[in-house]
Design a protein around this motif. Structure first.
Motif, PDB file in Angstrom:
ATOM      1  N   THR A  70      11.544  12.910 -28.612  1.00 28.55           N
ATOM      2  CA  THR A  70      11.505  13.015 -27.354  1.00 28.55           C
ATOM      3  C   THR A  70      10.664  14.194 -26.723  1.00 28.55           C
ATOM      4  OG1 THR A  70      13.398  13.998 -27.009  1.00 28.55           O
ATOM      5  CG2 THR A  70      13.139  11.547 -26.723  1.00 28.55           C
ATOM      6  N   SER A  71      10.224  15.306 -27.866  1.00 28.11           N
ATOM      7  CA  SER A  71       9.526  16.563 -27.419  1.00 28.11           C
ATOM      8  C   SER A  71       8.065  16.655 -27.819  1.00 28.11           C
ATOM      9  CB  SER A  71      10.423  17.641 -27.946  1.00 28.11           C
ATOM     10  OG  SER A  71      10.388  17.676 -29.484  1.00 28.11           O
ATOM     11  N   ILE A  72       7.492  15.524 -28.684  1.00 31.08           N
ATOM     12  CA  ILE A  72       6.320  15.434 -28.978  1.00 31.08           C
ATOM     13  C   ILE A  72       5.396  16.096 -27.721  1.00 31.08           C
ATOM     14  CG2 ILE A  72       4.021  14.091 -29.774  1.00 31.08           C
ATOM     15  CD1 ILE A  72       6.337  15.119 -31.659  1.00 31.08           C
ATOM     16  N   ASP A  73       5.607  15.590 -26.349  1.00 30.83           N
ATOM     17  CA  ASP A  73       4.698  15.612 -25.469  1.00 30.83           C
ATOM     18  C   ASP A  73       5.019  17.059 -24.889  1.00 30.83           C
ATOM     19  OD1 ASP A  73       7.482  15.449 -24.549  1.00 30.83           O
ATOM     20  OD2 ASP A  73       7.062  14.691 -22.650  1.00 30.83           O
ATOM     21  N   ALA A  74       5.904  17.907 -25.375  1.00 36.65           N
ATOM     22  CA  ALA A  74       6.092  19.417 -25.047  1.00 36.65           C
ATOM     23  C   ALA A  74       5.155  20.093 -25.789  1.00 36.65           C
ATOM     24  CB  ALA A  74       7.339  19.694 -25.368  1.00 36.65           C
ATOM     25  N   MET A  75       4.749  19.587 -27.412  1.00 38.22           N
ATOM     26  CA  MET A  75       3.877  20.194 -27.949  1.00 38.22           C
ATOM     27  C   MET A  75       2.452  19.893 -27.255  1.00 38.22           C
ATOM     28  SD  MET A  75       3.000  19.623 -31.933  1.00 38.22           S
ATOM     29  CE  MET A  75       2.256  20.960 -33.156  1.00 38.22           C
ATOM     30  N   ALA A  76       2.234  19.240 -26.800  1.00 39.83           N
ATOM     31  CA  ALA A  76       0.786  18.672 -26.380  1.00 39.83           C
ATOM     32  C   ALA A  76       0.860  19.706 -25.104  1.00 39.83           C
ATOM     33  CB  ALA A  76       0.563  17.286 -25.761  1.00 39.83           C
ATOM     34  N   VAL A  77       1.710  19.736 -24.296  1.00 37.53           N
ATOM     35  CA  VAL A  77       1.541  20.765 -23.063  1.00 37.53           C
ATOM     36  C   VAL A  77       1.575  22.074 -23.520  1.00 37.53           C
ATOM     37  CG1 VAL A  77       3.155  21.389 -21.406  1.00 37.53           C
ATOM     38  CG2 VAL A  77       3.210  19.171 -21.457  1.00 37.53           C
ATOM     39  N   GLY A  78       2.103  22.544 -24.675  1.00 30.72           N
ATOM     40  CA  GLY A  78       1.891  23.840 -25.176  1.00 30.72           C
ATOM     41  C   GLY A  78       0.475  24.045 -25.435  1.00 30.72           C
ATOM     42  N   ILE A  79      -0.192  23.244 -26.042  1.00 31.38           N
ATOM     43  CA  ILE A  79      -1.635  23.497 -26.200  1.00 31.38           C
ATOM     44  C   ILE A  79      -2.436  23.489 -24.982  1.00 31.38           C
ATOM     45  CG2 ILE A  79      -3.756  22.029 -27.109  1.00 31.38           C
ATOM     46  CD1 ILE A  79      -1.927  20.530 -29.057  1.00 31.38           C
ATOM     47  N   ILE A 126      -9.899  20.518 -19.903  1.00 38.51           N
ATOM     48  CA  ILE A 126      -8.957  19.984 -20.619  1.00 38.51           C
ATOM     49  C   ILE A 126      -7.833  19.973 -20.327  1.00 38.51           C
ATOM     50  CG2 ILE A 126      -8.263  20.516 -23.232  1.00 38.51           C
ATOM     51  CD1 ILE A 126     -11.207  21.694 -23.708  1.00 38.51           C
ATOM     52  N   ALA A 127      -7.331  20.967 -19.893  1.00 41.33           N
ATOM     53  CA  ALA A 127      -5.771  21.227 -19.305  1.00 41.33           C
ATOM     54  C   ALA A 127      -5.211  20.172 -18.342  1.00 41.33           C
ATOM     55  CB  ALA A 127      -5.455  22.509 -18.610  1.00 41.33           C
ATOM     56  N   PHE A 128      -6.365  19.895 -17.496  1.00 40.74           N
ATOM     57  CA  PHE A 128      -6.166  18.830 -16.526  1.00 40.74           C
ATOM     58  C   PHE A 128      -5.893  17.403 -17.062  1.00 40.74           C
ATOM     59  CE2 PHE A 128      -8.525  15.322 -14.009  1.00 40.74           C
ATOM     60  CZ  PHE A 128      -7.602  15.220 -13.034  1.00 40.74           C
ATOM     61  N   ALA A 129      -7.106  17.205 -17.796  1.00 43.41           N
ATOM     62  CA  ALA A 129      -6.951  15.818 -18.396  1.00 43.41           C
ATOM     63  C   ALA A 129      -5.737  15.595 -19.378  1.00 43.41           C
ATOM     64  CB  ALA A 129      -8.464  15.673 -19.478  1.00 43.41           C
ATOM     65  N   MET A 130      -5.559  16.583 -20.275  1.00 35.96           N
ATOM     66  CA  MET A 130      -4.202  16.634 -20.944  1.00 35.96           C
ATOM     67  C   MET A 130      -2.951  16.296 -20.359  1.00 35.96           C
ATOM     68  SD  MET A 130      -4.910  19.157 -24.155  1.00 35.96           S
ATOM     69  CE  MET A 130      -3.493  18.643 -24.982  1.00 35.96           C
ATOM     70  N   LEU A 131      -2.727  16.880 -19.229  1.00 35.56           N
ATOM     71  CA  LEU A 131      -1.754  16.885 -18.535  1.00 35.56           C
ATOM     72  C   LEU A 131      -1.677  15.317 -17.598  1.00 35.56           C
ATOM     73  CD1 LEU A 131      -1.140  20.387 -17.151  1.00 35.56           C
ATOM     74  CD2 LEU A 131       0.366  19.223 -18.418  1.00 35.56           C
ATOM     75  N   ALA A 132      -2.890  14.976 -17.278  1.00 38.19           N
ATOM     76  CA  ALA A 132      -3.198  13.767 -16.590  1.00 38.19           C
ATOM     77  C   ALA A 132      -2.891  12.508 -17.483  1.00 38.19           C
ATOM     78  CB  ALA A 132      -4.365  13.655 -15.849  1.00 38.19           C
ATOM     79  N   LEU A 133      -3.403  12.582 -18.719  1.00 36.54           N
ATOM     80  CA  LEU A 133      -2.943  11.603 -19.871  1.00 36.54           C
ATOM     81  C   LEU A 133      -1.677  11.539 -20.153  1.00 36.54           C
ATOM     82  CD1 LEU A 133      -6.333  11.934 -21.988  1.00 36.54           C
ATOM     83  CD2 LEU A 133      -5.721   9.838 -20.777  1.00 36.54           C
ATOM     84  N   LEU A 134      -0.852  12.722 -20.481  1.00 34.19           N
ATOM     85  CA  LEU A 134       0.336  12.585 -20.843  1.00 34.19           C
ATOM     86  C   LEU A 134       1.330  12.229 -19.493  1.00 34.19           C
ATOM     87  CD1 LEU A 134       1.056  16.130 -22.368  1.00 34.19           C
ATOM     88  CD2 LEU A 134       1.147  14.012 -23.323  1.00 34.19           C
ATOM     89  N   GLY A 135       0.965  12.685 -18.298  1.00 29.68           N
ATOM     90  CA  GLY A 135       1.630  12.049 -16.983  1.00 29.68           C
ATOM     91  C   GLY A 135       1.596  10.601 -17.109  1.00 29.68           C
TER      92      GLY A 135
END
Length: 196
Positions: free
Chosen positions: A119-128, A72-81
């Protein structure tokens, strides 16, 4: 997550705010340091709070996904990236909603905070995602907030000289870094499973 990955993550999270600040600075004929610093602090505080909120949400969900958390961490970071790379490549205007005044300090603090939030919504997703890893969320949030404060202040000050083109490529670089961190999280888990 090792210290180098944490530093890369902190600066990756600040790239969209950096891109917006470059666009802001590029439109100004004169930028005062105190105004640029004020915007940097607002962005930094908001960017530091968002991973904490995401971490709290992720921590609650962790009991349900502990067996596949690394995927899940890999998929979320890859999608955000990937999203950041796509947004950076198709962006032709890095203006933010606070980009209409002559000086950055002239706009209301609430409008600047709203822009920082956007501009910080992605930081919330990274927090998850960080809730699924072995990391001190306070240290990570402080690092993200400090990196954002520095990058936004720097971007606003240098925006006039740098121009809007760099802002686009900063977001692409941030996306690539997030994907690399996701690969590293997955690699560390898979190597740990193989050696166990």
């Amino acid at each position: 997550m090792n210290p180098a990955s944490l530093i890369l993550l902190a600066f990756a999270m600040s790239t969209d705010a950096f891109a917006a600040s470059i666009g802001r600075g590029a439109e100004l004929s004169k930028v005062r340091f105190i105004s640029a610093l004020r915007i940097g602090i607002v962005f930094g505080v908001v960017e530091a709070i968002m991973p904490l909120a995401g971490w709290a949400l992720g921590h609650v969900a962790m009991q349900f996904v502990s067996g596949i958390d690394h995927w899940i961490a890999f998929a979320m970071l890859a999608l955000l990236g990937g999203h950041m790379i796509r947004a950076g490549l198709k962006k032709d205007d890095t203006r933010s909603p606070a980009d209409t005044d002559a000086q950055p300090g002239d706009k209301s603090i609430w409008l600047i905070a709203f822009t920082a939030l956007a501009t910080s919504i992605d930081a919330m997703a990274v927090g998850i995602t960080l809730a699924l890893t072995d990391i001190n969320i306070i240290v990570a949030s402080l690092a993200i907030g400090l990196a954002t404060t520095l990058m936004v202040t720097f971007g606003t000050l240098l925006g006039r000289a740098i121009g809007t083109i760099v802002g686009k490529w900063a977001e692409v670089l941030g996306g690539l870094i997030l994907i690399a961190i996701g690969v590293a999280v997955l690699y560390e888990h898979l190597v740990g499973v193989v050696s166990a």
